[in-house]
Scaffold this active site. Sequence first.
Site, PDB file in Angstrom:
ATOM      1  N   GLY A 192       6.510   5.983 -25.745  1.00 26.60           N
ATOM      2  CA  GLY A 192       7.221   5.018 -24.881  1.00 26.60           C
ATOM      3  C   GLY A 192       8.574   4.696 -25.466  1.00 26.60           C
ATOM      4  CG  ASP A 252      11.074  11.874 -17.008  1.00 26.56           C
ATOM      5  OD1 ASP A 252      10.304  12.770 -17.371  1.00 26.56           O
ATOM      6  OD2 ASP A 252      12.310  11.934 -17.149  1.00 26.56           O
ATOM      7  CB  THR A 312       4.663  13.152 -30.312  1.00 29.08           C
ATOM      8  OG1 THR A 312       5.021  12.373 -31.459  1.00 29.08           O
ATOM      9  CG2 THR A 312       3.603  14.163 -30.728  1.00 29.08           C
ATOM     10  NE  ARG A 342      15.300   6.318 -22.011  1.00 26.09           N
ATOM     11  CZ  ARG A 342      16.088   6.379 -20.942  1.00 26.09           C
ATOM     12  NH1 ARG A 342      16.715   5.300 -20.520  1.00 26.09           N
ATOM     13  NH2 ARG A 342      16.244   7.504 -20.269  1.00 26.09           N
ATOM     14  NE  ARG A 353       6.828  15.124 -20.366  1.00 18.68           N
ATOM     15  CZ  ARG A 353       7.894  15.034 -19.551  1.00 18.68           C
ATOM     16  NH1 ARG A 353       8.529  13.890 -19.408  1.00 18.68           N
ATOM     17  NH2 ARG A 353       8.317  16.088 -18.892  1.00 18.68           N
ATOM     18  CD  GLN A 397       6.079   4.493 -20.459  1.00 22.46           C
ATOM     19  OE1 GLN A 397       5.459   3.625 -19.838  1.00 22.46           O
ATOM     20  NE2 GLN A 397       7.388   4.616 -20.348  1.00 22.46           N
ATOM     21  CB  ALA A 442      17.024   2.542 -29.276  1.00 21.39           C
ATOM     22  CD  GLU A 443      13.377   8.106 -28.841  1.00 20.60           C
ATOM     23  OE1 GLU A 443      12.936   8.088 -27.697  1.00 20.60           O
ATOM     24  OE2 GLU A 443      13.978   9.095 -29.314  1.00 20.60           O
TER      25      GLU A 443
HETATM   26  P1  FDA Z   1       8.306   8.641 -33.637  1.00 18.39           P
HETATM   27  O1  FDA Z   1       9.261   7.720 -32.953  1.00 18.39           O
HETATM   28  O2  FDA Z   1       7.289   8.055 -34.534  1.00 18.39           O
HETATM   29  O3  FDA Z   1       9.134   9.752 -34.371  1.00 18.39           O
HETATM   30  C1  FDA Z   1       8.526  10.721 -35.217  1.00 18.39           C
HETATM   31  C2  FDA Z   1       9.631  11.521 -35.891  1.00 18.39           C
HETATM   32  O4  FDA Z   1      10.355  12.268 -34.902  1.00 18.39           O
HETATM   33  C3  FDA Z   1      10.727  10.666 -36.540  1.00 18.39           C
HETATM   34  O5  FDA Z   1      10.352  10.294 -37.848  1.00 18.39           O
HETATM   35  C4  FDA Z   1      11.915  11.592 -36.488  1.00 18.39           C
HETATM   36  O6  FDA Z   1      11.824  12.539 -37.518  1.00 18.39           O
HETATM   37  C5  FDA Z   1      11.727  12.307 -35.183  1.00 18.39           C
HETATM   38  N1  FDA Z   1      12.443  11.618 -34.089  1.00 18.39           N
HETATM   39  C6  FDA Z   1      11.897  10.888 -33.090  1.00 18.39           C
HETATM   40  N2  FDA Z   1      12.855  10.426 -32.246  1.00 18.39           N
HETATM   41  C7  FDA Z   1      14.032  10.874 -32.745  1.00 18.39           C
HETATM   42  C8  FDA Z   1      15.387  10.733 -32.324  1.00 18.39           C
HETATM   43  N3  FDA Z   1      15.716  10.046 -31.227  1.00 18.39           N
HETATM   44  N4  FDA Z   1      16.348  11.309 -33.077  1.00 18.39           N
HETATM   45  C9  FDA Z   1      16.039  12.034 -34.186  1.00 18.39           C
HETATM   46  N5  FDA Z   1      14.749  12.204 -34.622  1.00 18.39           N
HETATM   47  C10 FDA Z   1      13.770  11.635 -33.924  1.00 18.39           C
HETATM   48  N6  FDA Z   1       9.434   8.158 -23.071  1.00 18.39           N
HETATM   49  C11 FDA Z   1       9.202   7.424 -21.963  1.00 18.39           C
HETATM   50  O7  FDA Z   1       9.100   6.194 -22.051  1.00 18.39           O
HETATM   51  N7  FDA Z   1       9.095   8.023 -20.737  1.00 18.39           N
HETATM   52  C12 FDA Z   1       9.162   9.378 -20.584  1.00 18.39           C
HETATM   53  O8  FDA Z   1       9.060   9.882 -19.461  1.00 18.39           O
HETATM   54  C13 FDA Z   1       9.398  10.164 -21.748  1.00 18.39           C
HETATM   55  N8  FDA Z   1       9.485  11.532 -21.676  1.00 18.39           N
HETATM   56  C14 FDA Z   1       9.511  12.268 -22.844  1.00 18.39           C
HETATM   57  C15 FDA Z   1       9.416  13.657 -22.790  1.00 18.39           C
HETATM   58  C16 FDA Z   1       9.311  14.388 -23.963  1.00 18.39           C
HETATM   59  C17 FDA Z   1       9.175  15.876 -23.883  1.00 18.39           C
HETATM   60  C18 FDA Z   1       9.339  13.724 -25.225  1.00 18.39           C
HETATM   61  C19 FDA Z   1       9.197  14.473 -26.508  1.00 18.39           C
HETATM   62  C20 FDA Z   1       9.489  12.357 -25.277  1.00 18.39           C
HETATM   63  C21 FDA Z   1       9.583  11.615 -24.107  1.00 18.39           C
HETATM   64  N9  FDA Z   1       9.724  10.229 -24.145  1.00 18.39           N
HETATM   65  C22 FDA Z   1       9.522   9.506 -22.995  1.00 18.39           C
HETATM   66  C23 FDA Z   1      10.155   9.550 -25.409  1.00 18.39           C
HETATM   67  C24 FDA Z   1       8.983   9.024 -26.212  1.00 18.39           C
HETATM   68  O9  FDA Z   1       8.412   7.917 -25.554  1.00 18.39           O
HETATM   69  C25 FDA Z   1       9.436   8.574 -27.617  1.00 18.39           C
HETATM   70  O10 FDA Z   1      10.354   7.523 -27.491  1.00 18.39           O
HETATM   71  C26 FDA Z   1      10.071   9.669 -28.461  1.00 18.39           C
HETATM   72  O11 FDA Z   1       9.426  10.884 -28.272  1.00 18.39           O
HETATM   73  C27 FDA Z   1       9.999   9.314 -29.968  1.00 18.39           C
HETATM   74  O12 FDA Z   1       8.669   9.156 -30.360  1.00 18.39           O
HETATM   75  P2  FDA Z   1       7.848  10.217 -31.241  1.00 18.39           P
HETATM   76  O13 FDA Z   1       6.533  10.425 -30.560  1.00 18.39           O
HETATM   77  O14 FDA Z   1       8.624  11.424 -31.494  1.00 18.39           O
HETATM   78  O15 FDA Z   1       7.466   9.461 -32.566  1.00 18.39           O
END
Ligand code: FDA
Length: 308
Positions: free
Chosen positions: A189, A135, A227, A289, A185, A164, A292-293
């Site tokens: 972020g 990660d 994502t 986290r 991956r 990220q 906060a997303e």
């Molecule tokens: P975005 O934030 O734009 O969200 C798109 C849509 O997804 C939202 O409109 C909502 O519908 C849904 N969604 C997203 N987050 C949600 C939540 N918390 N609750 C409910 N719905 C939500 N980050 C990092 O810094 N280091 C890492 O090692 C990892 N590892 C990691 C692994 C995997 C498999 C994933 C999917 C994500 C990570 N992340 C991460 C987290 C990543 O950086 C990011 O914060 C989240 O994936 C949210 O961003 P999205 O790309 O989903 O887009």
Amino acid sequence: MLGPALLAVSQKPHVRRLVTTLPISRDLVARFVPGEAKADVLRATRDLVEAGMAVTIDHLGEDTSSLEQATATRDAYVDLLATLDETGLADRAEVSLKLSAMGQALPEGGDEVALANARSICEAAQRVGTTVTLDMEDHTTVDSTLAILRELRRDFPWVGAVLQTCLFRTEDDCRALAHEGSRVRLVKGAYAEPASIAHPRKHDVDLAYVRCLRILMEGDGHPMVATHDKTMIAIAQQLAREAGRTPDSYEFQMLYGISVTEQRRLRAEGEQMRVYVPYGVDWYGYFMRRLAERPANVAFFLRSLFAR
Ligand code: FDA
């Protein structure tokens, strides 16, 4: 701006105490974390595998402040990997590690301790025929994490990295890691980062995500598109087609409990989908986290508090 503010407040010890002791937190945490025990994560993993998903498991833990804690986390991973093998899940489930949980932030020799612990976990993963992904945590750890990745990949070329797109540096890092056999991956972020090194506006993080996706899809590695953003997913599919990729040469990844319908839709379309499943008692940082997303999550949390 609610997200960064919440992440800043979540660092305060009294907020941590409050959130971890409130009974309501347990109910909300269950949406994102299937449980604290190994049996909980095994149950969730089996359900996902039966639904056609692959899995990556995170034994929750970060900000490790002692050698003993880092050793205990390493041992929990080694034990988990052996159990994945015994239960026949190792060919569909890998593990994700946070190097901070492996001792990276220890004041003396943190990098060496984290490397040694991660190496033991990679050996255990190799024994049972699965993989490990490192990660990525906040920007202060990126150079150290990529250096440890390079070391590990000498012996375990299948170790995956996370990049990220909120960070300005990431397009260059994508170019450096888009080589054959390299599992990357791509995420937006999850940490609050200073504007001197990261895009402050979400729209710019999204545009950077597309640029990075293009580099990875046109490269020779194995992109892991992590994502829940439907626009990014559609663009990834388009870029994969343009690059002449088959579905086994890249994968989608999503977090446990988030966008579950979309996970199933992509799988039904023939895409590879891996779900990131965290478990363990140290769920606080991960949970905050996730809150906060999404402002709606924070509002839901606050409403639940006052509804009781
Ligand atoms: P975005 O934030 O734009 O969200 C798109 C849509 O997804 C939202 O409109 C909502 O519908 C849904 N969604 C997203 N987050 C949600 C939540 N918390 N609750 C409910 N719905 C939500 N980050 C990092 O810094 N280091 C890492 O090692 C990892 N590892 C990691 C692994 C995997 C498999 C994933 C999917 C994500 C990570 N992340 C991460 C987290 C990543 O950086 C990011 O914060 C989240 O994936 C949210 O961003 P999205 O790309 O989903 O887009």
